[in-house]
Motif scaffolding. Structure first.
Motif, PDB file in Angstrom:
ATOM      1  N   SER A 113     -38.397  13.668  30.028  1.00 48.79           N
ATOM      2  CA  SER A 113     -38.382  12.862  30.681  1.00 48.79           C
ATOM      3  C   SER A 113     -39.528  12.539  31.719  1.00 48.79           C
ATOM      4  O   SER A 113     -39.861  13.586  32.045  1.00 48.79           O
TER       5      SER A 113
ATOM      6  N   GLY B  54     -36.187   8.548  29.483  1.00 47.81           N
ATOM      7  CA  GLY B  54     -35.769   9.621  29.252  1.00 47.81           C
ATOM      8  C   GLY B  54     -34.336   8.720  29.971  1.00 47.81           C
ATOM      9  O   GLY B  54     -33.158   9.170  29.827  1.00 47.81           O
TER      10      GLY B  54
ATOM     11  N   ALA C 240     -33.845  11.031  32.699  1.00 48.45           N
ATOM     12  CA  ALA C 240     -34.857  10.111  34.340  1.00 48.45           C
ATOM     13  C   ALA C 240     -34.341  10.449  35.093  1.00 48.45           C
ATOM     14  O   ALA C 240     -34.858  10.771  36.179  1.00 48.45           O
TER      15      ALA C 240
END
Length: 359
Positions: free
Chosen positions: A198, A119, A123
């Motif tokens: 994510s 991601g 993320a």
């Protein structure tokens, strides 16, 4: 079970007497060990005393029902009998749980490692969010949080962070957090309003003492370098950052949070010790695969344990099929309900496993 309970009551009384002896009071190590043992046994002994008191109440109520002819007194005795019977059932269950083998690491501090996964920047932003969750949860428990190492992405996200949470029972509550956490939300940079997924990986490791893990310094390679930061005062002008490589395992730890090279080295060794201890624990878990399967979650870091869905405002723990529609408070550190549910499910699984083994 009851033989074991009686022996624990006897042991509790023995310890109480020993703690009053001058020789024991003067021997600090022995005194401390006995106090710890007494504190561990105390909840079991108190619950067993309560259990026995309710059993006596049942006998008294039954005797009263046999002897008493007054209807009002009989009704009162029936009420007390029913109440005591319900309490006995509940106390029996509580005693079974209290007698479950204790995890020797439960009272330890923990080292938490959060890594951004799939991601990209989203993320890393979620990793920063989860660091905040655990920090807030630690605050609510009066635990101390200390960053060991951090790698930020410059826009408020965290690629990787290792931090210590110090406080009584930290591992007992946080050990179920190891695994893959998934977030579903619309990133601020997403102009089309599409939901992105994510992931981050969380590792919870009990802090290992020197007695738990012996590190051969010949297996360690230290490199020093200049700490990096976001510019200005964040960048050190000396080589205080430390990179520790453990040659046999290939584990690499970088610490640059402290301005002192020595302090960064100590932190790196502390993280290494916990990582090596965690590896040993994983080996033991693999050797006890059947028992491990009976527990909630395997602690496997590739296991997807939880989803945080922002559009629906919900959090789902996949191991126990628990869904809570209170995302905002959870992301503000209110994860106690999830932890309590995981502990209860784990205890139920262990009890069931023990009963199967006994039958």
């Amino acid at each position: 079970m009851f033989d074991k309970l009686e022996s624990l009551v006897n042991r509790y009384e023995e310890i109480t007497n020993e703690l009053q002896e001058p020789d024991v009071v003067n021997d600090q190590n022995r005194f401390r060990n006995l106090m710890k043992e007494q504190n561990d046994i105390c909840p079991i002994v108190e619950t067993f005393k309560e259990y026995k008191a309710e059993k006596t109440n049942i006998e008294d109520s039954l005797a009263l029902l046999e002897e008493e002819s007054d209807e009002e007194m009989r009704e009162l005795a029936k009420e007390e009998l029913s109440e005591s019977k319900n309490k006995v059932v509940a106390l029996e269950e509580k005693l079974k749980i209290l007698l479950l083998p204790k995890d020797p690491n439960d009272e330890k501090n923990v080292i938490v490692e959060i890594r951004a996964g799939a991601g990209g920047d989203e993320a890393a932003l979620f990793a920063a969010d989860m660091y905040r969750v655990y920090s807030k949860y630690s605050e609510s428990n009066n635990w101390k949080t200390e960053i060991m190492s951090i790698n930020e992405n410059g826009i408020g996200g965290i690629k990787e962070i290792v931090f210590m949470i110090s406080g009584r029972g930290a591992y007992s509550k946080l050990k179920y957090e190891s695994g893959v956490h998934r977030v579903q939300r619309v990133p601020e940079t997403e102009s089309q309003g599409r939901i992105h997924t994510s992931t981050i990986t969380v590792a919870i490791m009990p802090e290992a003492e020197e007695v738990d893990v012996e590190i051969d310094m010949n297996d360690c390679k230290f490199d020093v370098f200049r700490a990096s930061g976001n510019g200005g005062q964040c960048v050190n002008t000396t080589d205080s950052a430390v990179r520790l490589t453990h040659i046999p395992t290939g584990i690499v730890i970088s610490c640059q949070d402290e301005k002192s090279q020595l302090k960064n080295k100590d932190k790196a060794l502390k993280v290494l010790r916990s990582k090596l201890y965690d590896l040993e624990m994983s080996k033991k878990h693999d050797a006890e695969a059947e028992a491990r399967r009976s527990q909630v979650g395997t602690g496997d870091r590739s296991e997807k344990i939880r989803t945080y869905n922002y559009p629906q405002g919900r959090v789902t723990d996949h191991r126990i099929k628990l869904t809570l529609h209170k995302l905002d408070s959870i992301m503000n550190g209110d994860i106690q309900e999830i932890i309590d549910s995981l502990i209860a499910a784990d205890q139920a699984a262990k009890l069931s496993n023990m009963e199967k083994s006994a039958s």
